[in-house]
Scaffold this motif. Structure first.
Motif, PDB file in Angstrom:
ATOM      1  N   ARG B 161       0.900  -1.450   0.611  1.00 10.84           N
ATOM      2  CA  ARG B 161      -0.004  -0.061   0.744  1.00 10.84           C
ATOM      3  C   ARG B 161       0.580   1.398   0.454  1.00 10.84           C
ATOM      4  O   ARG B 161       1.800   1.226   0.047  1.00 10.84           O
ATOM      5  CB  ARG B 161      -0.890   0.193   1.017  1.00 10.84           C
ATOM      6  CG  ARG B 161      -1.786  -1.123   1.365  1.00 10.84           C
ATOM      7  CD  ARG B 161      -2.659  -0.659   2.875  1.00 10.84           C
ATOM      8  NE  ARG B 161      -3.633   0.459   2.206  1.00 10.84           N
ATOM      9  CZ  ARG B 161      -4.462   0.923   3.339  1.00 10.84           C
ATOM     10  NH1 ARG B 161      -3.933   0.281   5.006  1.00 10.84           N
ATOM     11  NH2 ARG B 161      -4.925   1.517   2.893  1.00 10.84           N
ATOM     12  N   ARG B 162       0.512   2.059  -0.504  1.00 11.10           N
ATOM     13  CA  ARG B 162       0.860   3.368  -0.141  1.00 11.10           C
ATOM     14  C   ARG B 162       1.016   4.167   1.423  1.00 11.10           C
ATOM     15  O   ARG B 162       0.544   4.798   1.530  1.00 11.10           O
ATOM     16  CB  ARG B 162       0.112   4.894  -0.997  1.00 11.10           C
ATOM     17  CG  ARG B 162       0.539   4.992  -3.208  1.00 11.10           C
ATOM     18  CD  ARG B 162       0.270   5.976  -3.055  1.00 11.10           C
ATOM     19  NE  ARG B 162      -1.390   5.648  -3.447  1.00 11.10           N
ATOM     20  CZ  ARG B 162      -3.065   6.445  -2.575  1.00 11.10           C
ATOM     21  NH1 ARG B 162      -1.831   7.045  -2.352  1.00 11.10           N
ATOM     22  NH2 ARG B 162      -4.190   6.597  -2.618  1.00 11.10           N
ATOM     23  N   ALA B 163       2.110   3.102   1.559  1.00  8.74           N
ATOM     24  CA  ALA B 163       1.922   3.385   3.679  1.00  8.74           C
ATOM     25  C   ALA B 163       2.941   4.866   3.250  1.00  8.74           C
ATOM     26  O   ALA B 163       4.388   4.143   3.054  1.00  8.74           O
ATOM     27  CB  ALA B 163       2.581   2.326   4.220  1.00  8.74           C
ATOM     28  N   GLU B 164       3.601   5.458   4.124  1.00 13.79           N
ATOM     29  CA  GLU B 164       4.045   6.090   4.742  1.00 13.79           C
ATOM     30  C   GLU B 164       5.537   5.802   5.661  1.00 13.79           C
ATOM     31  O   GLU B 164       5.116   5.011   6.534  1.00 13.79           O
ATOM     32  CB  GLU B 164       4.065   7.267   5.259  1.00 13.79           C
ATOM     33  CG  GLU B 164       3.359   8.608   4.239  1.00 13.79           C
ATOM     34  CD  GLU B 164       3.689   8.855   3.630  1.00 13.79           C
ATOM     35  OE1 GLU B 164       4.723   9.788   3.197  1.00 13.79           O
ATOM     36  OE2 GLU B 164       3.921   8.439   2.186  1.00 13.79           O
ATOM     37  N   PHE B 165       6.853   5.278   5.686  1.00  9.77           N
ATOM     38  CA  PHE B 165       6.923   5.001   6.801  1.00  9.77           C
ATOM     39  C   PHE B 165       9.101   5.500   6.836  1.00  9.77           C
ATOM     40  O   PHE B 165       9.396   5.487   5.610  1.00  9.77           O
ATOM     41  CB  PHE B 165       7.246   3.601   6.697  1.00  9.77           C
ATOM     42  CG  PHE B 165       8.234   2.591   7.487  1.00  9.77           C
ATOM     43  CD1 PHE B 165       7.359   2.496   8.671  1.00  9.77           C
ATOM     44  CD2 PHE B 165       9.592   2.290   7.029  1.00  9.77           C
ATOM     45  CE1 PHE B 165       8.162   1.220   9.837  1.00  9.77           C
ATOM     46  CE2 PHE B 165      10.262   1.091   8.434  1.00  9.77           C
ATOM     47  CZ  PHE B 165       9.882   1.105   9.368  1.00  9.77           C
ATOM     48  N   SER B 166       9.113   5.588   7.775  1.00  8.09           N
ATOM     49  CA  SER B 166      10.700   5.870   7.560  1.00  8.09           C
ATOM     50  C   SER B 166      11.039   5.368   9.157  1.00  8.09           C
ATOM     51  O   SER B 166      10.686   5.364  10.647  1.00  8.09           O
ATOM     52  CB  SER B 166      10.962   7.068   7.642  1.00  8.09           C
ATOM     53  OG  SER B 166      10.336   8.157   9.479  1.00  8.09           O
ATOM     54  N   GLN B 167      12.565   4.962   9.693  1.00 10.08           N
ATOM     55  CA  GLN B 167      13.001   4.259  10.854  1.00 10.08           C
ATOM     56  C   GLN B 167      13.774   4.735  10.296  1.00 10.08           C
ATOM     57  O   GLN B 167      14.748   5.300   8.937  1.00 10.08           O
ATOM     58  CB  GLN B 167      13.155   3.034  10.333  1.00 10.08           C
ATOM     59  CG  GLN B 167      14.566   2.238   9.147  1.00 10.08           C
ATOM     60  CD  GLN B 167      14.388   0.508   9.913  1.00 10.08           C
ATOM     61  OE1 GLN B 167      12.935  -0.442   9.923  1.00 10.08           O
ATOM     62  NE2 GLN B 167      15.162   0.523   9.469  1.00 10.08           N
ATOM     63  N   SER B 168      14.276   5.335  12.032  1.00 10.54           N
ATOM     64  CA  SER B 168      16.177   6.195  11.352  1.00 10.54           C
ATOM     65  C   SER B 168      16.714   6.171  12.937  1.00 10.54           C
ATOM     66  O   SER B 168      16.065   5.477  14.191  1.00 10.54           O
ATOM     67  CB  SER B 168      16.197   7.389  11.450  1.00 10.54           C
ATOM     68  OG  SER B 168      17.297   8.187  11.773  1.00 10.54           O
ATOM     69  N   TYR B 169      17.598   5.461  12.937  1.00 12.53           N
ATOM     70  CA  TYR B 169      18.485   4.884  14.441  1.00 12.53           C
ATOM     71  C   TYR B 169      19.240   5.937  14.713  1.00 12.53           C
ATOM     72  O   TYR B 169      20.355   6.314  14.007  1.00 12.53           O
ATOM     73  CB  TYR B 169      19.734   3.953  13.884  1.00 12.53           C
ATOM     74  CG  TYR B 169      18.694   2.384  13.661  1.00 12.53           C
ATOM     75  CD1 TYR B 169      18.587   1.419  15.154  1.00 12.53           C
ATOM     76  CD2 TYR B 169      17.869   2.326  12.559  1.00 12.53           C
ATOM     77  CE1 TYR B 169      17.500   0.634  14.440  1.00 12.53           C
ATOM     78  CE2 TYR B 169      16.676   1.092  12.243  1.00 12.53           C
ATOM     79  CZ  TYR B 169      17.134  -0.120  13.461  1.00 12.53           C
ATOM     80  OH  TYR B 169      16.278  -0.870  13.330  1.00 12.53           O
ATOM     81  N   GLU B 171      23.662   6.705  16.178  1.00  9.04           N
ATOM     82  CA  GLU B 171      24.546   5.911  16.226  1.00  9.04           C
ATOM     83  C   GLU B 171      24.809   6.137  17.395  1.00  9.04           C
ATOM     84  O   GLU B 171      26.217   5.494  17.694  1.00  9.04           O
ATOM     85  CB  GLU B 171      26.007   7.354  15.002  1.00  9.04           C
ATOM     86  CG  GLU B 171      25.432   7.124  13.765  1.00  9.04           C
ATOM     87  CD  GLU B 171      25.638   5.441  13.663  1.00  9.04           C
ATOM     88  OE1 GLU B 171      26.803   4.874  13.512  1.00  9.04           O
ATOM     89  OE2 GLU B 171      25.226   4.635  12.544  1.00  9.04           O
ATOM     90  N   PHE B 222      27.992   3.563  18.756  1.00  2.00           N
ATOM     91  CA  PHE B 222      28.553   2.505  18.071  1.00  2.00           C
ATOM     92  C   PHE B 222      30.424   2.687  18.007  1.00  2.00           C
ATOM     93  O   PHE B 222      31.255   1.573  18.023  1.00  2.00           O
ATOM     94  CB  PHE B 222      27.800   2.117  17.374  1.00  2.00           C
ATOM     95  CG  PHE B 222      26.516   1.671  16.653  1.00  2.00           C
ATOM     96  CD1 PHE B 222      26.521   0.717  18.099  1.00  2.00           C
ATOM     97  CD2 PHE B 222      25.562   2.582  17.588  1.00  2.00           C
ATOM     98  CE1 PHE B 222      25.043  -0.199  18.337  1.00  2.00           C
ATOM     99  CE2 PHE B 222      23.988   1.939  17.708  1.00  2.00           C
ATOM    100  CZ  PHE B 222      23.887   0.419  18.256  1.00  2.00           C
ATOM    101  N   HIS B 223      30.200   3.584  17.271  1.00  2.00           N
ATOM    102  CA  HIS B 223      32.345   3.692  16.836  1.00  2.00           C
ATOM    103  C   HIS B 223      32.843   4.839  17.056  1.00  2.00           C
ATOM    104  O   HIS B 223      32.136   5.288  18.204  1.00  2.00           O
ATOM    105  CB  HIS B 223      32.312   4.171  15.327  1.00  2.00           C
ATOM    106  CG  HIS B 223      30.841   2.753  14.484  1.00  2.00           C
ATOM    107  ND1 HIS B 223      31.042   1.713  14.482  1.00  2.00           N
ATOM    108  CD2 HIS B 223      30.009   2.901  13.849  1.00  2.00           C
ATOM    109  CE1 HIS B 223      30.290   0.771  14.103  1.00  2.00           C
ATOM    110  NE2 HIS B 223      29.113   1.679  13.760  1.00  2.00           N
TER     111      HIS B 223
END
Lengths: 425, 425
Positions: B161-169, B171, B222-223
């Motif tokens: 479907r035309r779903a908005e999605f964002s995932q952001s991690y 650091e 992480f780094h």
């Protein structure tokens, strides 16, 4: 296309490359079947030129020297693209050309009708389903995902990792229509321009094809008064076209029925990171940066990706990890800028008819481009007629925009001063 | 927790609810096992109060009246939370309380150790794998996805479907450490505050537990120099702690070994739309808006979601589709604002030690809060001590920030004027 282009580049470097394509061989596809029409501009041409394909590709293109705006009253307004213009080309033709050229390299092989189902990013290997429904697993040194906005390679490369990802859809979609050639095989509208019907919330484009026909893209919102979901009958469609695109009505046979039968395509922006995994898996084209198509840079930027990746692999012949890092560090800032410009361009396209300010700024932009020559290049010209990296083009255009605003403010002050002086007299 | 809370709310309304939980029954879990420690603030308390659980929950909490900043030289700086403070509570304790309360409703049932594997969004139904590896499919009127940031329900609801999605991690990631109680069962640091060791790019927090222990969260990049990937030996870890968190070193037994053994958790922001599908499927909590945990609002906002969803279903008893639309229209602007505030808060936490400007503004903010009482509430106080919708809190804080900047500019001008006058004399 970016996959075939990359295979050709890498084949020339002596790499063994197998391309697995979900689709059938474009060389075997019926040439009368509908095929998307794309805009090939300087960036794509320059990439093709690097592989010695500049002449060959010219057999398949229709040069467009500018855009022709169609008004509702039948009036036309032309604006030139400038240096070089844009070339219209059928997706199938360019694909066939690239596959053909790549197949001439002894180390390149194509496997068609074979769908990727997964990737083991650490081996690395990729698994496929062949046309007989058999699954196969292929081990390689590097897996390249050139598999589009909904990339299977990307999904498996990022699975359970801290990957940045966003997908965002426009509330507009598009349907394709076809204007056939006249009986004598000629084009039924001007054949050397990109046709544009901007109507604010709805719009239409048409590309000329070599065979005398045009491929039209009709862009509408999904919902609302002029939305796809309001167009339920032939009469609804014809009424919309009579109001907004009257000059197209006599050119499309069975307009209403055809329109209702056609599928609706989405407009999606995809942004993601990282683009690669440990020198083993890497993404190019829409798989790592899908953008709206209105700047006609999807294919051009994908070919630039492929060129940069091939160059990076040649630059680090013994360190693939460094090569993939170099590639994404050089490309991502540019494709991020392209996404930004594509967003703005869509808003501008919608406003073209409504905002005199947008039109005025564009006219000043073009005028300064002519007066100042190389020292002032409009954003559209930088995107279309140059290979200036997208990020630098955006940066330069932002600076120019500020200068224009400054000039406008100065002009306004001067005008007011003039009025004051006139009143005092 | 939001799932159990919602089940209880809906059970009270007379709905039949079955909760399938991937995890085991929290009431049966060993109480000495490690459990995440959460901050329960006014919003969560108010939601629990609506279900008559205010008193019951107080048996499990440790009130924290403010934050105590630990400097590297052993110095401490206290800043009060104000009205009500924040209550530290073990995740397991609150879960057990909610499950227990929900089970007292005759129409509510829990099935534990049962993992959701898919959703048919149109039936709707959900499929599961039970502890014996058997799959089952459950048909219902509405499927609620309260299944966290990597929600299976969301994935199936949005598929194709035309779903908005964002995932952001970020650091940065975090690891948990445990400070055990003293031999006499008492806390080995102040037991009525939230402990905070801000060190710019690295930081640590500690929540007091009822049993005299503390749960610490150690947040590192992480780094890089202080990154998780640079900490390879016991000596590396101990050296880092001796430099940055010296007062903690004697409190954590086997610090180095424990730290190296612990898993690293990610910090992710998830944003998506739509939150529901045709009155049949709906998301709550992290499944539709995961945020960084530093504002301690993850659980509080999830309980607000559940309350709003229950209220919306009661508001439209015969039109579930309208109820789900009302729910997401009322909640999404607020959880979007929470995500914005969580991002800013993390940047501020990092800058606390570095930027005198941040400290000065926060001090002015607190001072004005005391002087102007209800007419000036700091953003942190609005988030923590009130149930003002997040979006309104953000809007008001933005206005207050501008006033502070104006005051600062006025003060600067006045100071300069003063200097000029002094010089003239």
């Amino acid at each position: 296309m970016a996959g075939a282009f990359l295979a050709l580049s890498l084949g020339r470097q002596g790499h063994a490359v197998t391309v697995f394509d979900r689709r059938p061989d474009p060389r075997a596809t019926d040439s009368t079947a509908s095929s998307m029409n794309l805009g090939l501009s300087r960036r794509g041409l320059s990439a093709l030129g690097r592989l010695g394909l500049s002449e060959e590709v010219m057999r398949f293109v229709v040069p467009m020297r500018g855009r022709l705006l169609h008004n509702t009253d039948g009036g036309l307004r032309f604006s030139a693209y400038g240096d070089g213009g844009i070339l219209a080309i059928q997706r199938r033709d360019l694909s066939a050309l690239l596959v053909d050229a790549a197949c001439r390299e002894p180390t390149v092989r194509f496997v068609f009708d074979t769908r990727c189902t997964g990737v083991d990013r650490d081996l690395p290997s990729a698994s496929f389903i062949d046309p007989n429904g058999q699954s196969l697993v292929v081990k390689s040194d590097v897996v390249v995902g050139a598999d589009g906005a909904f990339s299977v390679v990307r999904r498996h490369m990022h699975h359970d990792r801290r990957a940045e990802f966003s997908q965002s859809y426009l509330e507009w979609g598009w349907r394709e229509l076809h204007i056939p050639a006249a009986e004598d095989g000629s084009h039924r509208m001007a054949d050397d321009v990109f046709h544009l019907w901007p109507r604010g919330d709805i719009m239409m484009f048409a590309h000329p094809n070599l065979d005398g026909s045009f491929t039209c893209s009709c862009v509408l919102p999904f919902h609302g008064e002029h939305g796809f979901d309001s167009l339920r009958t032939v009469e609804d469609v014809e009424s919309l076209f009579r109001t907004h695109f009257p000059d197209v009505v006599p050119l499309v046979p069975d307009l209403g029925e055809t329109f209702l039968r056609r599928p609706t395509f989405d407009l999606v922006t995809i942004s993601t990171a990282p683009w690669s995994h440990e020198g083993k898996v890497v993404l190019i084209g829409d798989a790592c940066h899908a953008v709206y198509p209105f700047l006609a840079q999807g294919m051009n930027s994908a070919l630039e990706d492929a060129l940069e990746l091939a160059d990076s692999l040649a630059h680090h012949p013994t360190d693939t990890s460094a090569a993939l890092t170099r590639y994404s560090e050089r490309r991502k800032p540019n494709t991020d800028a392209l996404a930004t410009m594509s967003h703005r361009n869509f808003a501008e396209l919608r406003d073209t008819v409504r905002s005199p300010a947008v039109r005025l700024e564009r006219a000043c932009d073009a005028l300064l481009g002519r007066l100042l020559n190389d020292r002032w290049v409009s954003l559209h010209a930088m995107i279309t007629n140059t290979t200036i990296p997208y990020a630098r083009a955006l940066h330069r255009a932002t600076r120019q925009h500020r200068v224009l605003q400054g000039l406008a403010a100065t002009a306004a002050v001067a005008a007011v001063a003039g009025i004051v002086r006139a009143v005092r007299r």
